[in-house]
Design an enzyme around this catalytic site. Structure first.
Site, mmCIF file in Angstrom:
data_model
loop_
_atom_site.group_PDB
_atom_site.id
_atom_site.type_symbol
_atom_site.label_atom_id
_atom_site.label_comp_id
_atom_site.label_asym_id
_atom_site.label_seq_id
_atom_site.Cartn_x
_atom_site.Cartn_y
_atom_site.Cartn_z
ATOM 1 N N GLY A 100 0.818 -1.208 0.000
ATOM 2 C CA GLY A 100 0.000 0.000 0.000
ATOM 3 C C GLY A 100 0.857 1.264 0.000
ATOM 4 O O GLY A 100 0.439 2.302 -0.541
ATOM 5 N N GLU A 123 2.666 -8.153 -1.638
ATOM 6 C CA GLU A 123 1.402 -8.713 -1.147
ATOM 7 C C GLU A 123 1.297 -10.223 -1.322
ATOM 8 O O GLU A 123 0.738 -10.914 -0.471
ATOM 9 C CB GLU A 123 0.218 -8.030 -1.847
ATOM 10 C CG GLU A 123 -0.110 -6.637 -1.313
ATOM 11 C CD GLU A 123 0.690 -5.526 -1.971
ATOM 12 O OE1 GLU A 123 1.702 -5.835 -2.640
ATOM 13 O OE2 GLU A 123 0.328 -4.356 -1.803
#
Ligand code: 3H9
Length: 689
Positions: A100, A123
């Site tokens: 993010g 991720e």
């Protein structure tokens, strides 16, 4: 305050300060959104620099929030808001910009970084895909090949490479924020480039997606996230921006709640918890600047290579000139191999070798801070080594044994200043395997133990504290695994079926293939010693194979037959005959892959519970780390103890009872009460047993 704003003339500097790594918790998202609104409304501001306090830029979404319902403002909305801001934002990156955090940076109109920074989308390592536009924006700035590689492997790119790949607009050598502010002032004089959402994806060559799918699925084996990340990227290349964003978000939310993601999150936190044992809080480790390894065999050479890889000088002690030559040749092979595979340059390989001094004389060790013994597994031989080390090394030098099975308390008997002694159990090949079992004796001083953990960090290894017992944590469970594998043979399964089932479970190798590779003789030697102590190790078939000198690949046959010069395992009639004789009169059953895996896994958990009960491991997650980093247990399954919890502890107990009823496992016993008291492994399994 998690987010603050400073003004440098017409440039606003937004500072995120959310220790330890500026994760995007709800408070940070909210504050950043408010900052974007306020700065758009402020006519004195012409451009914005986004920077972070502490050791990293934003390291990603707050992984701790993943088990909870998503709370607004959602990250994709924040990234879009920054991307649509009336004034250009410049991300000023130091440390890591990950997940993010990198997605926020991609929402900014520009990205600058210090050369030591790195950026990435890790991720998939958490069992998810980027959820805030990473797979959609990245291929709009980088070549699709680069973007796919980053998102499907999770590997970060260093700033220089990221700059070359177009992900960064500039590298800032000096003061980051001043440099970023100067960059922002300079771009105000030029027309702005379009935001990433308004740019197209350059189409990859024909056949690219099909080839990528083959590569990614071969690498990912049974992990879901990498292929799903690839699918998101393909969607980004083949549809419009908004459709691709919606597809990515849907995929992210679906994976976030998956069993694989839960397991990988568990491992993420377990790895971080393992490096900092609470009982050592505030205990300062000693400095390690110079080291020695005693014994240049496979283990010793691997340990020496690991020490050199972390930059430590090594003195290698061997018995005679020939043994020194063999040890140095092994080390040269390790570094040359790394150079051949492109992991290090030829110059670095030369430099690694140059940092090794070999000697037969213990007097060379007068100034070392740490000496690690890796000689033959024989109590007398080891004691002799430690007597010499105690005489030759300084009083403050830490003395460590790499024993796998011998009792470190007994090895340490007679060592002067025993508080400096501990076990450091590496796994072979020691320069590759991540696990380091750290085994204190009763006398080990806290700062010596803390130094073991600090060393693990220097060596980029995962440290797990283990108590003293036969095999510590890992090899004690391995014994159970091997016994279970033989029980399966006695009740109708074949070695090939067991190996195939365990590979399907996610292990790199099945238990019989692994024994053939490592050699059956070492375990036979240990069983002999155990029998001499009055124990009754269970290995009826392996014992018979060793009696006919089937020791594995090294003797041309073990559990399997091998053709000369070929490591392909072939089912063996001789082994089948031995199994048939041993299995005579026993009940047989039909096995499928899942049943085989259960028959091996649940007794492992049972042993894990025993290990907790007697204090050999401090917490269940440490057992998971041992199996993952020492034995190739699939990370995406979270380790055996996590598997048991995820499976439902009551079910595990029932499965154990059923196996015990069929004579396929030792009866589950009373073992877990103490573990429950420790608050370690959850109570239900304890009560159910
Ligand atoms: C993501 O971003 C999803 C998005 O695409 C979509 C969202 C919609 N959250 O590793 P360290 C803690 S997924 C919470 O020892 P280092 C860690 O637990 C995320 N906590 O430090 C530890 O806590 P404690 C993608 C986190 O200097 C402390 O920070 N991002 C997070 O060796 C120090 O950690 C990642 O996967 C987090 N995201 O290494 C990045 N990250 O002190 C994961 C760390 O209480 N993080 N903590 O034990 C890392 O790779 C390393 O932490 C980093 C620093 C390289 C940043």
């Amino acid at each position: 305050m998690a987010v603050s704003i400073e003004h440098r003339g017409e440039i606003a500097v937004v500072i995120v300060d959310n220790p330890p790594v500026n994760a995007l918790s709800q408070v940070v998202r909210q504050a950043l959104l408010e900052a974007a609104e306020a700065l758009d409304a402020d006519p004195s501001v012409k451009a914005v620099v986004l920077t972070c306090a502490g050791r990293a830029f934003i390291a990603g979404a707050d992984v701790g929030e993943f088990g909870k319902p998503p709370m607004p403002p959602h990250l994709p909305d924040l990234v879009s808001r920054i991307e649509r801001a009336a004034k250009p934002w410049v991300a000023a990156i130091h440390g890591s910009a990950l997940g993010g955090g990198f997605e926020v940076a991609l929402g900014c109109r520009f990205r600058v970084a210090v050369p030591s920074a790195s950026v990435g989308l890790p991720e998939v390592r958490l069992g998810i895909v980027p959820g805030a536009g990473g797979t959609v924006r990245l291929p709009r700035i980088a070549e699709v090949e680069t973007a796919v590689d980053m998102a499907t492997t999770g590997k970060p790119l260093g700033a220089r490479k990221a700059h070359e790949a177009g992900l960064l607009d500039a590298l800032i050598e000096d003061d980051l924020v001043a440099g970023a502010a100067a960059f922002a002032r300079a771009v105000l004089d030029r027309p702005l480039p379009p935001a990433l959402c308004d740019r197209p994806v350059a189409p990859p060559p024909a056949g690219f997606w099909e080839a990528a799918e083959r590569t990614v699925s071969a690498r990912a084996k049974r992990e879901d996230a990498p292929l799903r990340a690839l699918a998101c990227m393909r969607r980004a290349a083949e549809t419009d921006f908004d459709t691709a964003i919606a597809f990515e978000r849907e995929t992210f939310l679906a994976l976030r709640g998956s069993a694989q993601a839960a397991a990988l999150r568990h491992v993420f936190f377990a790895e971080r918890a393992a490096t900092r044992p609470p009982e050592l809080a505030g205990v300062a480790p000693r400095m390690i600047r110079s080291t020695a390894v005693i014994g240049g065999g496979t283990m010793g050479a691997g340990i020496a290579a690991a020490l050199r890889d972390s930059g430590l000088p090594v003195i290698l002690i061997e018995r005679d000139g020939a043994a020194i030559e063999r040890g140095l040749a092994s080390l040269r092979a390790i570094f040359d191999g790394a150079a051949k595979r492109g992991r290090i340059s030829a110059d670095v390989a030369t430099e690694r070798m140059a940092g090794i001094t070999a000697s037969t004389d213990y007097a060379a060790l007068a100034d070392v801070d740490l000496a690690i013994e890796a000689v033959f597994e024989d109590m007398d031989v080891k004691r002799d080594v430690f007597a010499r080390l105690a005489d030759s090394c300084g009083d403050d030098a830490i003395l460590a044994t790499n024993t796998s099975y011998l009792d470190p308390e007994r090895i340490a008997e007679g060592v002067r200043r025993p508080e400096r002694f501990l076990g450091l159990h590496f796994f072979s090949p020691a320069h590759v395997m991540k696990l380091l079992e750290i085994v204190p004796t009763k006398a080990t001083a806290p700062e010596v133990l803390a130094t073991g953990f600090a060393l693990a960090r220097m060596l980029n290894k995962i440290p797990v504290r283990a108590g003293i017992c036969d095999g510590f944590i890992g090899n004690r469970i391995l014994k159970v695994t091997r016994a279970q594998a033989e029980r399966l043979l006695l009740s109708g399964a074949t070695p090939a079926a067991v190996d195939a089932a365990m590979r399907a479970f996610g292990l790199p190798m099945g238990p019989f293939e692994a024994q053939d590779l490592g050699g059956l003789d070492i375990a036979a030697f240990q069983r002999k010693a155990a029998r001499a102590r009055g124990e009754t190790p269970f290995a009826p078939i392996a014992d018979r194979l060793c009696a006919i000198e089937r020791f594995g690949q090294k003797s041309g046959g073990g559990w399997y037959d091998y053709e000369p010069g070929d490591r392909t395992p072939r089912p063996s009639d001789a082994v089948a005959a031995v199994i048939a004789e041993e299995a005579k009169g026993r009940p047989r059953r039909d096995w499928n892959e899942d049943a085989i895996a259960d028959c091996i896994l649940w007794p492992m958990v049972n042993e894990g519970a025993r290990i907790l009960a007697d204090g050999t491991a401090l917490r269940p997650s440490d057992i998971d780390l041992v199996k993952i980093h020492g034995y190739g247990f699939p990370r995406w399954r979270g380790g055996p103890m996590h598997c048991a919890e995820a499976h439902g502890l009551g079910n595990v107990v029932d499965a154990l009872r059923a196996l015990a009823g069929e004579g396929l496992a030792e009866p589950p016993c009373d073992l877990l009460l103490e573990a429950a008291r420790r608050g370690g492994f959850p109570t239900p399994l304890v009560e159910a047993l």
